[in-house]
Scaffold this motif. Structure first.
Motif, PDB file in Angstrom:
ATOM      1  N   SER A 140       0.616  -1.291   0.060  1.00 49.78           N
ATOM      2  CA  SER A 140       0.040  -0.043  -0.181  1.00 49.78           C
ATOM      3  C   SER A 140       0.950   1.229   0.004  1.00 49.78           C
ATOM      4  O   SER A 140       0.687   2.526  -0.641  1.00 49.78           O
ATOM      5  N   SER A 194      -3.405  -5.523  -9.007  1.00 53.67           N
ATOM      6  CA  SER A 194      -4.130  -5.573  -7.878  1.00 53.67           C
ATOM      7  C   SER A 194      -5.253  -4.607  -8.042  1.00 53.67           C
ATOM      8  O   SER A 194      -5.417  -3.336  -8.812  1.00 53.67           O
ATOM      9  N   TRP A 249      -6.359  -2.866  -5.996  1.00 51.62           N
ATOM     10  CA  TRP A 249      -6.068  -1.201  -5.243  1.00 51.62           C
ATOM     11  C   TRP A 249      -5.821  -0.261  -6.492  1.00 51.62           C
ATOM     12  O   TRP A 249      -6.156   0.880  -6.064  1.00 51.62           O
ATOM     13  N   THR A 253      -8.808   1.887  -7.506  1.00 52.39           N
ATOM     14  CA  THR A 253      -9.243   2.590  -6.371  1.00 52.39           C
ATOM     15  C   THR A 253      -8.569   3.745  -6.279  1.00 52.39           C
ATOM     16  O   THR A 253      -9.082   4.935  -6.159  1.00 52.39           O
ATOM     17  N   HIS A 270      -8.757  -3.952   0.868  1.00 51.39           N
ATOM     18  CA  HIS A 270      -8.754  -2.408   0.623  1.00 51.39           C
ATOM     19  C   HIS A 270      -7.097  -2.019   0.883  1.00 51.39           C
ATOM     20  O   HIS A 270      -6.632  -2.559   1.886  1.00 51.39           O
ATOM     21  N   SER A 271      -6.757  -0.999   0.310  1.00 44.89           N
ATOM     22  CA  SER A 271      -5.421  -0.516   0.741  1.00 44.89           C
ATOM     23  C   SER A 271      -5.531   0.400   1.913  1.00 44.89           C
ATOM     24  O   SER A 271      -6.558   1.331   2.088  1.00 44.89           O
ATOM     25  N   HIS A 274      -5.925   4.185   1.308  1.00 46.98           N
ATOM     26  CA  HIS A 274      -7.128   4.846   0.695  1.00 46.98           C
ATOM     27  C   HIS A 274      -8.360   4.461   1.498  1.00 46.98           C
ATOM     28  O   HIS A 274      -9.385   4.457   1.072  1.00 46.98           O
TER      29      HIS A 274
END
Length: 274
Positions: free
Chosen positions: A24, A77, A79, A82, A237-238, A241
């Motif tokens: 992340s 990913s 992520w 997003t 989720h990261s 974020h």
């Protein structure tokens, strides 16, 4: 390209969580990164919101290491999408070599030298990444040795608890033996204390013990136990974020940890020259 194995002898210390936190941080920093999910449980693949569409998993790529095309079988990913939406701009590259139970065929204590080089052979044909993070299984069997052979550095993850600290000490000894026999250039990126509870007297005592035992190898910052970490991971989720002050604070810890890991070799090289 820096290749970092994230390892621990003991399960349940949050090794995959640290891998995802570093991924992340790398995404937020714009560092092109590949995560190799070498743990047969494949939790990193799930947590990184990967949606495979026919790609070959890392276990089968290892089996065909001489001809296997890792670059053609990575998956972005989830992520990344997003991050791009939230920043209204293109996000950095974060790809995953997807994990599977099939890789367990190499998690043997008697793995030979030729088999240990399988991941190194696959990575030698990969370009475009500044960082590779390898999520290892919680053992010192074949898959961890495959990861260490392919790596520049090893980051050890431990909780400030008796059995975890003892396991980290054993892992350090095993890493030194491995370095002498197989990989003289392999560096120890350091040890990260994870899931630290500041209100726990036991954790405070064990952290002091770790500082005495490991000295400068114990990295700063320690990663505190975060109440909503399970929710963040459950949402795939990261942490960078995820809304809220707690997630922002955790993001800062992983930003610092990533910098420490990536700078660790250069810092020690300068110290050696002095």
């Amino acid at each position: 390209m820096q290749v970092v194995s994230i390892s621990s002898l003991k399960g349940g210390v949050g090794k995959t969580s640290v891998t995802m936190g570093l991924a992340s941080a790398a995404l937020a920093a714009g560092i092109p990164t590949l995560v190799v999910d070498l743990d047969p449980h494949a939790d990193a693949t799930t947590g990184l919101a990967v949606r495979p569409s026919g790609q070959t998993d890392i276990g089968r790529l290892l089996k065909n290491a001489r001809r296997g095309d890792l670059a053609a079988n990575t998956v972005p990913s989830g992520w990344v999408e997003t991050a791009a939406k939230q920043s209204n701009a293109g996000a950095a590259r974060l790809d995953v070599a997807i994990g599977s139970a099939y890789s367990g065929i190499y998690d043997r204590p008697d793995l030979g030298r030729r088999d240990q080089r399988r991941l190194a052979a696959l990575l030698s044909r990969v370009e475009g990444y500044s960082l590779v993070l390898i999520d290892c299984p919680p053992s010192l069997n074949g898959l961890t040795r495959i990861a260490w052979t392919a790596s520049n550095k090893v980051l050890l993850v431990a909780e400030p608890a008796l059995f975890s600290v003892a396991g980290t000490e054993r892992t350090m000894r095993a890493l030194e033996l491995f370095r002498r026999e197989f990989a003289p250039e392999l560096q120890t990126a350091g040890i990260v204390a994870n899931r630290v509870r500041s209100t726990s007297n036991e954790h405070s005592f064990r952290l002091g013990e770790m500082k005495q035992m490991f000295g400068d190898l114990l990295l700063s910052p320690a990663i505190p136990d975060q109440a909503n970490w399970q929710q963040i991971q459950g949402a795939a989720h990261s942490v960078h974020h995820w809304p809220g002050d707690s997630a922002q604070q955790s993001s800062g810890y992983f930003d610092e940890l990533l910098k420490s890991v990536m700078d660790s070799g250069r810092m020690r090289s300068r110290g050696a020259r002095r």
